[in-house]
Scaffold this motif. Structure first.
Motif, PDB file in Angstrom:
ATOM      1  N   GLU A  59      38.536-104.164 -17.205  1.00  0.00           N
ATOM      2  CA  GLU A  59      38.699-102.562 -17.127  1.00  0.00           C
ATOM      3  C   GLU A  59      40.101-102.538 -16.878  1.00  0.00           C
ATOM      4  O   GLU A  59      40.747-101.760 -16.917  1.00  0.00           O
ATOM      5  CB  GLU A  59      38.130-101.546 -16.417  1.00  0.00           C
ATOM      6  N   LEU A  60      40.339-103.636 -15.476  1.00  0.00           N
ATOM      7  CA  LEU A  60      41.664-103.546 -14.687  1.00  0.00           C
ATOM      8  C   LEU A  60      43.007-103.710 -15.598  1.00  0.00           C
ATOM      9  O   LEU A  60      43.913-103.716 -15.215  1.00  0.00           O
ATOM     10  CB  LEU A  60      41.821-104.286 -13.539  1.00  0.00           C
ATOM     11  N   ILE A  61      41.988-105.018 -15.987  1.00  0.00           N
ATOM     12  CA  ILE A  61      43.363-105.375 -17.382  1.00  0.00           C
ATOM     13  C   ILE A  61      43.649-104.576 -18.451  1.00  0.00           C
ATOM     14  O   ILE A  61      45.435-103.971 -18.770  1.00  0.00           O
ATOM     15  CB  ILE A  61      42.558-106.679 -18.192  1.00  0.00           C
ATOM     16  N   HIS A  62      43.152-103.825 -18.926  1.00  0.00           N
ATOM     17  CA  HIS A  62      43.213-102.927 -19.904  1.00  0.00           C
ATOM     18  C   HIS A  62      43.881-102.090 -19.516  1.00  0.00           C
ATOM     19  O   HIS A  62      44.944-101.069 -20.305  1.00  0.00           O
ATOM     20  CB  HIS A  62      42.187-102.687 -20.630  1.00  0.00           C
ATOM     21  N   ARG A  63      43.576-101.218 -18.211  1.00  0.00           N
ATOM     22  CA  ARG A  63      44.227-100.570 -17.762  1.00  0.00           C
ATOM     23  C   ARG A  63      45.457-100.364 -17.107  1.00  0.00           C
ATOM     24  O   ARG A  63      46.989 -99.911 -17.885  1.00  0.00           O
ATOM     25  CB  ARG A  63      43.137 -99.423 -16.182  1.00  0.00           C
ATOM     26  N   PRO A 107      35.608 -98.991 -34.138  1.00  0.00           N
ATOM     27  CA  PRO A 107      36.579 -98.726 -33.131  1.00  0.00           C
ATOM     28  C   PRO A 107      37.242 -99.988 -32.598  1.00  0.00           C
ATOM     29  O   PRO A 107      38.618-100.288 -33.268  1.00  0.00           O
ATOM     30  CB  PRO A 107      36.141 -97.785 -31.788  1.00  0.00           C
ATOM     31  N   ALA A 108      36.867-101.464 -32.624  1.00  0.00           N
ATOM     32  CA  ALA A 108      37.124-102.662 -32.582  1.00  0.00           C
ATOM     33  C   ALA A 108      37.817-103.181 -33.617  1.00  0.00           C
ATOM     34  O   ALA A 108      38.967-103.498 -33.714  1.00  0.00           O
ATOM     35  CB  ALA A 108      36.066-103.385 -31.890  1.00  0.00           C
ATOM     36  N   VAL A 111      44.264-105.030 -27.504  1.00  0.00           N
ATOM     37  CA  VAL A 111      42.665-106.979 -27.496  1.00  0.00           C
ATOM     38  C   VAL A 111      42.367-106.287 -26.882  1.00  0.00           C
ATOM     39  O   VAL A 111      41.252-106.357 -27.304  1.00  0.00           O
ATOM     40  CB  VAL A 111      43.738-107.524 -27.481  1.00  0.00           C
ATOM     41  N   LEU A 112      42.056-105.700 -25.782  1.00  0.00           N
ATOM     42  CA  LEU A 112      41.406-105.407 -24.338  1.00  0.00           C
ATOM     43  C   LEU A 112      40.758-104.469 -24.858  1.00  0.00           C
ATOM     44  O   LEU A 112      39.173-104.271 -24.524  1.00  0.00           O
ATOM     45  CB  LEU A 112      41.613-105.510 -23.332  1.00  0.00           C
ATOM     46  N   GLY A 113      41.203-103.318 -25.417  1.00  0.00           N
ATOM     47  CA  GLY A 113      40.018-101.994 -26.203  1.00  0.00           C
ATOM     48  C   GLY A 113      39.200-102.956 -27.129  1.00  0.00           C
ATOM     49  O   GLY A 113      38.035-101.862 -27.069  1.00  0.00           O
ATOM     50  N   ALA A 114      40.113-103.561 -28.169  1.00  0.00           N
ATOM     51  CA  ALA A 114      38.497-104.451 -28.577  1.00  0.00           C
ATOM     52  C   ALA A 114      37.433-104.536 -27.929  1.00  0.00           C
ATOM     53  O   ALA A 114      36.359-104.447 -28.799  1.00  0.00           O
ATOM     54  CB  ALA A 114      39.483-105.040 -29.468  1.00  0.00           C
ATOM     55  N   LEU A 115      37.392-105.437 -27.001  1.00  0.00           N
ATOM     56  CA  LEU A 115      36.616-105.976 -26.640  1.00  0.00           C
ATOM     57  C   LEU A 115      35.379-104.779 -25.741  1.00  0.00           C
ATOM     58  O   LEU A 115      34.346-105.719 -25.499  1.00  0.00           O
ATOM     59  CB  LEU A 115      36.964-106.448 -25.278  1.00  0.00           C
TER      60      LEU A 115
END
Length: 272
Positions: free
Chosen positions: A182-186, A79-80, A198-202
C-alpha cells in the motif's frame, strides 16, 4: 409420586449469530473465494504480468513489450485488467532509455517505492535478516529455488512465487506485506508514475485494507520503518521519496532481473 425430572444435558455453548458471521467474514477476507479454472488462470496471469512488468526494463523486456501488451488484452474484464491495460499503453509508447531512467528514479532512488518488501516491515534491523531467511525457507519448502539471483523479498520474486504456488500459501507473503505494498502504491501515485497501475492491479487481488492498515501506512510514512542503528537522526519526512537523510539506509543493490520467458503464460520455473 412425581417422576424425576429429566437430567439437564449440557452442550458447548454455541456462538452467537453476530460472532459467527464475523468469524466467517474474517475467513472470507483472509482468502479468496473458490475460483473457477478460468478465474484461477486469469489470476495467475495477472500475477505473472505484474512480476514481469516490475522488473528492470532491459533490452529483453522492452523488446517483448508488444507481446506483454497483447497478453494483458487477453485478460477478462476486471479492475486488475483495466489497471494493467493503462500501464501497457504507457509502456509501449516510451523510448527504452526513458523507461530505464524512470524505473531507476522510482525504484532505486526512492525509499518509499523500493521493491524490497521486508524493509517496510522490519527496516534496517536484525529482524529483517530473519524475515529474509524465513521467506527463502518458504520457497524451498514449496520446492522452488530462486538460485540466489535476487533477494527473496524482491517484489517480482514474491509475485512469481504467488503465481506458481496459488492463492493460498503462495500469496501469503503478499498478504503479510499488504501495508508495504500500500505504501509503494501511494508513493508511486504521489509521484504520478504509471507504475502505480501495476501496484493497483496487484492490490485488487488482496483483501481490502482495514482501518488499522491505513493507520499503519500513515505512521510508516511519518516515521519510517523500524531502526536499531545508533547515532542516526530519527526517520522523518525529509524530502519527496525519502524517509530520512541520505546515508541512513542504503537499499540492497538489485541483481540481474528474472529472465523473460517466451510467453508470460508459459513460465514454470523460478527466477534464474
Amino acid at each position: 409420586m412425581n417422576p424425576a425430572p429429566n437430567p439437564v444435558r449440557t452442550t458447548p455453548r454455541s456462538p452467537s449469530i453476530p460472532s459467527l458471521v464475523r468469524t466467517r467474514v474474517r475467513a472470507a477476507v483472509r482468502r479468496p473465494a473458490r475460483l473457477t479454472p478460468e478465474e484461477a488462470e486469469a489470476r495467475t496471469l495477472v500475477l505473472r504480468l505484474c512480476s514481469l512488468l516490475l522488473q528492470y526494463p532491459d533490452a529483453e523486456l522492452t523488446s517483448a513489450r508488444t507481446a506483454l501488451a497483447a497478453a494483458v488484452e487477453t485478460l477478462p474484464a476486471s479492475p486488475a485488467a483495466a489497471e494493467l491495460s493503462a500501464f501497457a499503453g504507457w509502456l509501449t509508447a516510451q523510448e527504452p532509455d526513458a523507461l530505464e531512467r524512470h524505473y531507476v528514479e522510482m525504484f532505486d532512488l526512492r525509499r518509499r517505492s523500493g521493491l524490497y518488501l521486508t524493509y517496510y516491515l522490519h527496516g534496517d534491523t536484525r529482524r529483517r535478516g530473519m524475515a529474509l531467511l524465513t521467506l527463502n525457507q518458504r520457497y524451498r519448502a514449496a520446492g522452488w529455488d530462486t538460485d540466489g539471483g535476487e533477494l527473496p523479498d524482491h517484489l517480482p520474486v514474491v509475485l512469481e512465487f504467488a503465481a506458481l504456488s496459488g492463492p493460498g500459501a503462495g500469496e501469503a507473503p503478499l498478504r503479510q506485506h499488504r501495508r508495504g505494498l500500500e505504501l509503494i502504491h501511494r508513493a508511486l501515485t504521489d509521484a504520478d508514475s504509471p507504475y502505480r497501475h501495476v501496484l493497483g492491479a496487484l492490490l485488487t487481488l488482496l483483501p481490502p485494507p482495514s482501518d488499522a492498515d491505513r493507520a499503519a501506512v500513515d505512521q510508516l510514512i511519518a516515521e519510517g520503518p523500524p531502526n536499531e542503528d545508533v547515532g542516526l537522526d530519527p526517520y522523518g519526512t525529509y524530502g519527496q521519496g525519502e524517509f530520512a537523510p541520505p546515508g541512513t539506509f542504503v537499499p540492497p543493490m538489485p541483481a540481474p532481473p528474472t529472465r523473460l520467458p517466451a510467453h508470460p503464460t508459459s513460465r514454470t520455473e523460478g527466477p534464474r
